[in-house]
Motif scaffolding. Sequence first.
Motif, mmCIF file in Angstrom:
data_model
loop_
_atom_site.group_PDB
_atom_site.id
_atom_site.type_symbol
_atom_site.label_atom_id
_atom_site.label_comp_id
_atom_site.label_asym_id
_atom_site.label_seq_id
_atom_site.Cartn_x
_atom_site.Cartn_y
_atom_site.Cartn_z
ATOM 1 N N THR A 90 -7.793 3.344 -2.303
ATOM 2 C CA THR A 90 -8.642 2.614 -1.671
ATOM 3 C C THR A 90 -9.912 2.086 -2.569
ATOM 4 N N ALA A 91 -9.914 2.746 -3.924
ATOM 5 C CA ALA A 91 -11.013 2.353 -4.826
ATOM 6 C C ALA A 91 -10.318 1.304 -5.806
ATOM 7 N N LEU A 92 -9.149 1.033 -5.794
ATOM 8 C CA LEU A 92 -8.312 0.316 -6.843
ATOM 9 C C LEU A 92 -9.010 -1.085 -6.633
ATOM 10 N N ASN A 93 -9.109 -1.755 -7.665
ATOM 11 C CA ASN A 93 -9.699 -3.264 -7.936
ATOM 12 C C ASN A 93 -8.342 -3.971 -8.400
ATOM 13 N N LEU B 247 0.923 -1.286 -0.178
ATOM 14 C CA LEU B 247 -0.062 -0.140 0.264
ATOM 15 C C LEU B 247 0.940 1.170 -0.036
ATOM 16 N N LEU B 248 1.862 1.437 0.927
ATOM 17 C CA LEU B 248 2.622 2.503 1.080
ATOM 18 C C LEU B 248 3.561 2.738 -0.364
ATOM 19 N N GLU B 249 4.076 1.608 -0.858
ATOM 20 C CA GLU B 249 4.778 1.701 -1.787
ATOM 21 C C GLU B 249 3.861 2.002 -3.206
ATOM 22 N N LEU B 250 2.739 1.881 -3.094
ATOM 23 C CA LEU B 250 1.817 2.444 -4.292
ATOM 24 C C LEU B 250 1.747 3.673 -4.211
ATOM 25 N N LEU B 251 1.320 4.083 -2.861
ATOM 26 C CA LEU B 251 1.083 5.569 -2.800
ATOM 27 C C LEU B 251 2.320 6.239 -3.321
ATOM 28 N N TYR B 252 3.600 6.023 -2.783
ATOM 29 C CA TYR B 252 4.727 6.646 -2.946
ATOM 30 C C TYR B 252 5.161 6.602 -4.546
ATOM 31 N N ALA B 253 4.881 5.444 -5.352
ATOM 32 C CA ALA B 253 5.181 5.187 -6.344
ATOM 33 C C ALA B 253 4.337 5.927 -7.564
ATOM 34 N N THR B 254 3.193 6.296 -7.220
ATOM 35 C CA THR B 254 1.974 6.750 -8.256
ATOM 36 C C THR B 254 1.551 7.939 -7.873
ATOM 37 N N GLY B 255 1.901 8.444 -6.671
ATOM 38 C CA GLY B 255 1.050 9.743 -6.159
ATOM 39 C C GLY B 255 -0.335 9.764 -6.190
ATOM 40 N N PRO C 151 -13.553 -7.498 -5.459
ATOM 41 C CA PRO C 151 -12.749 -7.079 -6.249
ATOM 42 C C PRO C 151 -11.435 -6.232 -5.786
ATOM 43 N N ALA C 152 -11.944 -5.801 -4.513
ATOM 44 C CA ALA C 152 -10.721 -4.670 -4.371
ATOM 45 C C ALA C 152 -9.457 -5.135 -4.017
ATOM 46 N N LEU C 153 -8.520 -4.289 -4.299
ATOM 47 C CA LEU C 153 -7.034 -4.466 -4.457
ATOM 48 C C LEU C 153 -6.301 -4.858 -2.751
ATOM 49 N N PHE C 154 -6.888 -3.870 -1.985
ATOM 50 C CA PHE C 154 -6.280 -3.572 -0.462
ATOM 51 C C PHE C 154 -7.707 -3.803 0.165
ATOM 52 N N LEU C 155 -7.172 -5.074 1.063
ATOM 53 C CA LEU C 155 -8.267 -5.495 1.885
ATOM 54 C C LEU C 155 -8.057 -5.426 3.386
ATOM 55 N N GLY C 156 -8.926 -5.191 4.379
ATOM 56 C CA GLY C 156 -8.706 -4.909 5.770
ATOM 57 C C GLY C 156 -8.546 -6.552 6.278
ATOM 58 N N VAL C 157 -8.565 -6.571 7.549
ATOM 59 C CA VAL C 157 -8.356 -7.676 8.395
ATOM 60 C C VAL C 157 -9.474 -8.807 8.264
ATOM 61 N N VAL D 85 -0.635 1.085 -13.568
ATOM 62 C CA VAL D 85 -1.866 1.147 -12.680
ATOM 63 C C VAL D 85 -2.951 1.778 -13.224
ATOM 64 N N ARG D 86 -4.142 1.728 -13.064
ATOM 65 C CA ARG D 86 -5.213 2.619 -13.682
ATOM 66 C C ARG D 86 -5.884 3.273 -12.400
ATOM 67 N N LEU D 87 -5.892 4.422 -12.325
ATOM 68 C CA LEU D 87 -6.298 5.160 -11.282
ATOM 69 C C LEU D 87 -7.648 6.048 -11.839
ATOM 70 N N PHE D 88 -8.728 6.127 -10.874
ATOM 71 C CA PHE D 88 -10.117 6.791 -11.333
ATOM 72 C C PHE D 88 -10.022 8.149 -10.109
ATOM 73 N N GLY D 89 -9.893 9.193 -10.723
ATOM 74 C CA GLY D 89 -9.694 10.457 -10.131
ATOM 75 C C GLY D 89 -11.060 11.180 -10.036
#
Length: 301
Positions: A156-159, A141-149, A210-216, A169-173
């Motif tokens: 959180t919307a990423l699938n 998660l942190l690597e992606l935030l810093y790698a893509t801005g 389909p969410a990419l980042f999942l909680g516990v 990666v495809r981002l929806f702004g």
Amino acid sequence: MTSRGVEEYLRHLTVERGLARNTLASYRRDLAIYLDWLEAAGLGEPERVGPQDLAAFVHFLGAERMPPLAVSSIARVLSAVRGLHRFLAEEGRTAADPSRDLRPPKLPVRLPKAIPVEQVTAIIDAARIGDEVIALRDVALLELLYATGARVSEATALNVDDLVDRDVVRLFGKGGTQRIVPVGSYAQDALGAYLVRSRPVLSARGSATPALFLGVRGRRMSRQAVWQVLQDAASRAEVAASVSPHTMRHSFATHLLAGGADVRVVQELLGHASVATTQIYTLVTADTLREMYTVAHPRAR
């Protein structure tokens, strides 16, 4: 001090414009400052005020009032005063609007807060501590935030399907706009490890998503959960600066520009509609260069 003109203006804001109670209370407080100054200056009613008087009022707010108002507060008070004088002119109570050419002081440019590369690295390394399943997710998660801005809402919307390729990666702004952003090797490796060794475990704890980042519990992570991940990692890394997901976005842009990236490229990567929004980051870079110059050049001080 009270003023008939001010009371009529506030009534106009209530009846004609339907402003909320809190907004009206703010107008009343700001205009009370104005009326008190008029009385102290011997001007009496607002109808007697000219452009030079208003210039003196602006000076009073920023220099003579105790305590002086901040620039943002001065701008707010002047907005109420301009509205009052425009109303008095439209109602025929004054021959002209003395505030027509009144300009509020310029608000200071708020520079984005970026942290050095070393602190970004320390935060990501600190996220590796703890339960492996959660640690793999947090690092990815942190690597992606810093790698893509990416904005936190975009992350959180990423699938899973939004990972178009290993390095893209495809981002929806905002407004549903879509952009394709490259993913660096560190983030690629972190995402690969998460998808293979961590996400299946988390996914099994909840219903299919389909969410990419999942909680516990196997559900899509919330923005608050992402914020907490970053806070915990920054605390373990002993990074004193206030850090948020937006800090990673700011750092992404600032570090790219410092490394020689074109501002329009950074604009595209950030998903800014206007390059003017992105250009504020060039001020951060210029400040850093100035700081380094002052420290390093023998005749800079």
